[in-house]
Design an enzyme around this catalytic site. Structure first.
Site, PDB file in Angstrom:
ATOM      1  N   CYS A  55       0.835  -1.202   0.000  1.00  0.00           N
ATOM      2  CA  CYS A  55       0.000   0.000   0.000  1.00  0.00           C
ATOM      3  C   CYS A  55       0.872   1.255   0.000  1.00  0.00           C
ATOM      4  O   CYS A  55       0.754   2.116  -0.878  1.00  0.00           O
ATOM      5  CB  CYS A  55      -0.936  -0.013   1.211  1.00  0.00           C
ATOM      6  SG  CYS A  55      -2.008   1.446   1.299  1.00  0.00           S
ATOM      7  N   GLU A  70      -4.311  -4.504  -4.225  1.00  0.00           N
ATOM      8  CA  GLU A  70      -4.200  -3.086  -4.574  1.00  0.00           C
ATOM      9  C   GLU A  70      -4.775  -2.844  -5.968  1.00  0.00           C
ATOM     10  O   GLU A  70      -5.542  -1.893  -6.183  1.00  0.00           O
ATOM     11  CB  GLU A  70      -2.741  -2.625  -4.516  1.00  0.00           C
ATOM     12  CG  GLU A  70      -2.201  -2.396  -3.120  1.00  0.00           C
ATOM     13  CD  GLU A  70      -2.863  -1.220  -2.416  1.00  0.00           C
ATOM     14  OE1 GLU A  70      -3.328  -0.279  -3.103  1.00  0.00           O
ATOM     15  OE2 GLU A  70      -2.922  -1.241  -1.179  1.00  0.00           O
TER      16      GLU A  70
END
Length: 222
Positions: free
Chosen positions: A135, A205
């Protein structure tokens, strides 16, 4: 090659796919539907709340001094930085607490958060920490790439600016260095868990952009 570089290479399809996803390309071009961005912010609000909690939980469990200090700092920075910015965006876009509560958590957001919690329950402290890195690292690279061209939509440009810059680069480099060290100190089984955790987070993601772009919902909520 270090763990983090090997892990990024193993996740290259989803990693590179994030840069080319229409959510990202249209956000920079200023053509992203504002309702898509709105949906993303609401789902990301759920994600960030748990992301901050995970930093704190992993910090409590680790005995590695540098990792503990980094995670405590990350939790604090998240509370002061990203979450505060989200609240500003919410205010500007008129996203109310009632709207947030009324918006079901999308399957991908739920899956991503559950994946990271699972590392604490079924994996190890090191694999849990590895699951958190994509992230910060991906967003930092996205920010540095997108900042080279101004988005025509001010709120999109401010989102980009959140993740660009030397400070973000240095923070990610420190996190990577700690994880590389932890990987070298781990037994092969744990190393495999760290790699798997990183790669799956990278996949999620990419899936998060797709979730927002398609306004993904559970079948029961459609």
């Amino acid at each position: 090659m270090s763990f983090t570089l090997n892990a990024k290479k193993a996740a290259s399809a989803s990693w590179e796919g994030s840069f080319n996803h229409p959510f990202i390309t249209e956000l920079q071009a200023g053509t992203l539907d504002s309702e898509i961005f709105r949906y993303y912010l609401i789902q990301d609000h759920y994600y960030l709340k748990h992301f901050s909690e995970l930093y704190a939980l992993i910090a409590e469990k680790t005995t590695h001094p540098a990792l503990k200090a980094l995670l405590v700092e990350n939790a604090g920075n998240l509370a002061l930085g990203e979450i505060a910015i989200r609240e500003t965006f919410f205010s500007e876009l008129g996203i109310t607490d009632e709207e947030v509560r009324a918006t079901p958590i999308a399957p991908t957001a739920y899956h991503y958060v559950s994946h990271m919690y699972r590392q604490l329950l079924e994996g190890t402290i090191n694999s849990a920490a590895a699951s958190m890195l994509p992230c910060a690292w991906l967003y930092q690279e996205l920010g540095d790439t997108l900042i080279t061209k101004q988005s025509s939509v001010p709120i999109y440009q401010r989102w980009i600016e959140t993740y660009a810059g030397v400070e973000a680069q240095e923070h990610v480099q420190l996190e990577r260095a700690i994880l590389d060290e932890l990987y070298e100190e781990s037994l092969p089984e744990e190393q495999a868990q760290m790699m798997e955790a990183f790669v799956l987070s990278s996949e999620l993601e990419y899936a998060f952009w797709e979730m927002a772009y398609r306004k993904e919902r559970w079948q029961k909520d459609q």
